[in-house]
Enzyme design. Sequence first.
Site, PDB file in Angstrom:
ATOM      1  N   THR A   6       0.914  -1.147   0.076  1.00  0.00           N
ATOM      2  CA  THR A   6       0.141  -0.109  -0.111  1.00  0.00           C
ATOM      3  C   THR A   6       1.029   1.061   0.226  1.00  0.00           C
ATOM      4  OG1 THR A   6      -1.695  -1.202   1.412  1.00  0.00           O
ATOM      5  CG2 THR A   6      -1.757   1.133   1.296  1.00  0.00           C
ATOM      6  N   LYS A  60      -7.641   1.693  -3.123  1.00  0.00           N
ATOM      7  CA  LYS A  60      -7.405   1.137  -1.865  1.00  0.00           C
ATOM      8  C   LYS A  60      -7.557   2.192  -0.892  1.00  0.00           C
ATOM      9  CE  LYS A  60      -5.241  -0.772   1.700  1.00  0.00           C
ATOM     10  NZ  LYS A  60      -5.423  -2.211   2.415  1.00  0.00           N
ATOM     11  N   LYS A 108      -1.664   5.140   8.516  1.00  0.00           N
ATOM     12  CA  LYS A 108      -0.943   5.349   7.196  1.00  0.00           C
ATOM     13  C   LYS A 108      -2.010   5.623   6.018  1.00  0.00           C
ATOM     14  CE  LYS A 108       1.536   2.325   3.905  1.00  0.00           C
ATOM     15  NZ  LYS A 108       2.227   1.124   3.570  1.00  0.00           N
TER      16      LYS A 108
HETATM   17  P1  NAD Z   1       5.873  -5.931   7.368  1.00  0.00           P
HETATM   18  O1  NAD Z   1       6.764  -4.776   7.949  1.00  0.00           O
HETATM   19  O2  NAD Z   1       5.742  -7.195   8.281  1.00  0.00           O
HETATM   20  O3  NAD Z   1       6.966  -6.300   6.025  1.00  0.00           O
HETATM   21  C1  NAD Z   1       7.672  -5.617   5.244  1.00  0.00           C
HETATM   22  C2  NAD Z   1       8.923  -6.524   4.663  1.00  0.00           C
HETATM   23  O4  NAD Z   1       9.597  -5.658   3.853  1.00  0.00           O
HETATM   24  C3  NAD Z   1       9.763  -6.551   6.159  1.00  0.00           C
HETATM   25  O5  NAD Z   1      10.131  -8.200   6.335  1.00  0.00           O
HETATM   26  C4  NAD Z   1      11.172  -5.943   5.717  1.00  0.00           C
HETATM   27  O6  NAD Z   1      12.267  -6.567   6.102  1.00  0.00           O
HETATM   28  C5  NAD Z   1      10.841  -6.041   4.159  1.00  0.00           C
HETATM   29  N1  NAD Z   1      11.682  -4.948   3.507  1.00  0.00           N
HETATM   30  C6  NAD Z   1      11.895  -3.560   3.802  1.00  0.00           C
HETATM   31  N2  NAD Z   1      12.588  -3.082   2.659  1.00  0.00           N
HETATM   32  C7  NAD Z   1      13.190  -4.198   2.141  1.00  0.00           C
HETATM   33  C8  NAD Z   1      14.077  -4.162   1.168  1.00  0.00           C
HETATM   34  N3  NAD Z   1      14.826  -3.011   0.526  1.00  0.00           N
HETATM   35  N4  NAD Z   1      14.383  -5.402   0.470  1.00  0.00           N
HETATM   36  C9  NAD Z   1      13.759  -6.467   1.054  1.00  0.00           C
HETATM   37  N5  NAD Z   1      12.755  -6.420   1.887  1.00  0.00           N
HETATM   38  C10 NAD Z   1      12.581  -5.122   2.545  1.00  0.00           C
HETATM   39  O7  NAD Z   1       4.586  -5.276   6.912  1.00  0.00           O
HETATM   40  P2  NAD Z   1       3.416  -6.041   5.975  1.00  0.00           P
HETATM   41  O8  NAD Z   1       2.294  -5.658   7.149  1.00  0.00           O
HETATM   42  O9  NAD Z   1       3.846  -7.226   5.801  1.00  0.00           O
HETATM   43  O10 NAD Z   1       2.782  -4.906   5.126  1.00  0.00           O
HETATM   44  C11 NAD Z   1       3.445  -4.707   3.889  1.00  0.00           C
HETATM   45  C12 NAD Z   1       2.480  -3.920   2.929  1.00  0.00           C
HETATM   46  O11 NAD Z   1       1.204  -4.290   3.115  1.00  0.00           O
HETATM   47  C13 NAD Z   1       2.332  -2.595   3.653  1.00  0.00           C
HETATM   48  O12 NAD Z   1       2.548  -1.730   2.643  1.00  0.00           O
HETATM   49  C14 NAD Z   1       1.171  -2.415   4.126  1.00  0.00           C
HETATM   50  O13 NAD Z   1       0.620  -1.165   4.382  1.00  0.00           O
HETATM   51  C15 NAD Z   1       0.349  -3.352   3.379  1.00  0.00           C
HETATM   52  N6  NAD Z   1      -0.739  -4.095   4.000  1.00  0.00           N
HETATM   53  C16 NAD Z   1      -0.670  -4.442   5.400  1.00  0.00           C
HETATM   54  C17 NAD Z   1      -1.966  -5.135   5.799  1.00  0.00           C
HETATM   55  C18 NAD Z   1      -1.820  -5.678   7.170  1.00  0.00           C
HETATM   56  O14 NAD Z   1      -2.585  -6.209   7.810  1.00  0.00           O
HETATM   57  N7  NAD Z   1      -0.393  -6.031   7.655  1.00  0.00           N
HETATM   58  C19 NAD Z   1      -3.015  -5.160   5.071  1.00  0.00           C
HETATM   59  C20 NAD Z   1      -2.967  -4.573   3.834  1.00  0.00           C
HETATM   60  C21 NAD Z   1      -2.039  -4.018   3.409  1.00  0.00           C
END
Ligand code: NAD
Length: 294
Positions: A93, A168, A243
């Site tokens: 997102t 979204k 966010k």
């Molecule tokens: P998270 O923080 O658990 O996962 C993100 C991952 O990206 C981490 O493991 C981090 O180490 C990795 N990362 C960061 N920079 C990196 C790089 N340069 N190279 C490789 N890996 C890298 O977050 P999440 O909850 O999995 O969310 C991910 C996305 O999904 C976000 O944009 C969030 O807004 C969206 N989202 C989350 C949810 C939810 O309920 N968690 C729901 C809908 C959408």
Amino acid sequence: MTAIAFIGLGNMGGPMAANLVKAGHSVKGFDLSPTSCDQARADGVAIAGSAQESVREAEIVITMLPAGRHVLSVWAEILPQVTPGALVIDCSTIDVESARKAHALAKEQGLGSLDAPVSGGVGGAKGATLTFMAGGTAEAFRQAEPILSRMGKKVVHCGEAGSGQAAKICNNMILGISMIGVAEAFVLAEKLGLSHQALFDVASTSSGQCWSLTTYCPVPGPVPTSPANNDYKPGFAAALMLKDLKLAQEAALASGAATPLGAEAAQLYALFNGAGHDGDDFSGIINFLRGPKH
Ligand code: NAD
């Protein structure tokens, strides 16, 4: 079987990649966090030494990262290594402007691309019941759809580049505003001596009906599966709601849309987060609205 690269194996990306493995695809992943890599490896994802290495033989490349700046920097790094004809999909997102910039980077390299953020949370990622909102060309959508449908139950083509992110943030702005509205109604009902169940029974079958009331009711009781019954454990954390509301406000400012209730919702969730509730479910804002004396 499709060769898929998956970068960002966190709370969402990890289980999504695992579902692609379960569907019989060959998935090579990368994440900066060793813990995320270990979990993904246990789920059958081959772990690459770098993001660039993960994409070299991929037909589909997927990123699932925290914010726009991460997506733009990872895409700039990997795109020169992606095989011609492969499709690059971002499921994070992020703000609409960064999403459009990411599409432009892919176009410069002659690659197809899609923005495809999700709703459904970690439960949806694990259960492969996410909704995908996709922005990009019809050709990119056609190529992505069979892969996305292995991680979700609904895949919607919303329009051109950036339209998935636009859908979204519009949806989540409705959600933030409607949750505050429902919470305020329960707080008023309490002051008026009206029971939670009575308000629920009336509003859920009247014009006050909405998802925040009937699926995610912010008081315990009427909807036994809502986070209110589990001490407001997420669910959908208030930090993520903030966010998304901030992204909506950025887009409103950039496009000139008047969204006064979206702005108010962003402010209320900023206060709620600032009071130490960023890890609570977003429906917990009802306790904040009741005030400290409650
Ligand atoms: P998270 O923080 O658990 O996962 C993100 C991952 O990206 C981490 O493991 C981090 O180490 C990795 N990362 C960061 N920079 C990196 C790089 N340069 N190279 C490789 N890996 C890298 O977050 P999440 O909850 O999995 O969310 C991910 C996305 O999904 C976000 O944009 C969030 O807004 C969206 N989202 C989350 C949810 C939810 O309920 N968690 C729901 C809908 C959408």
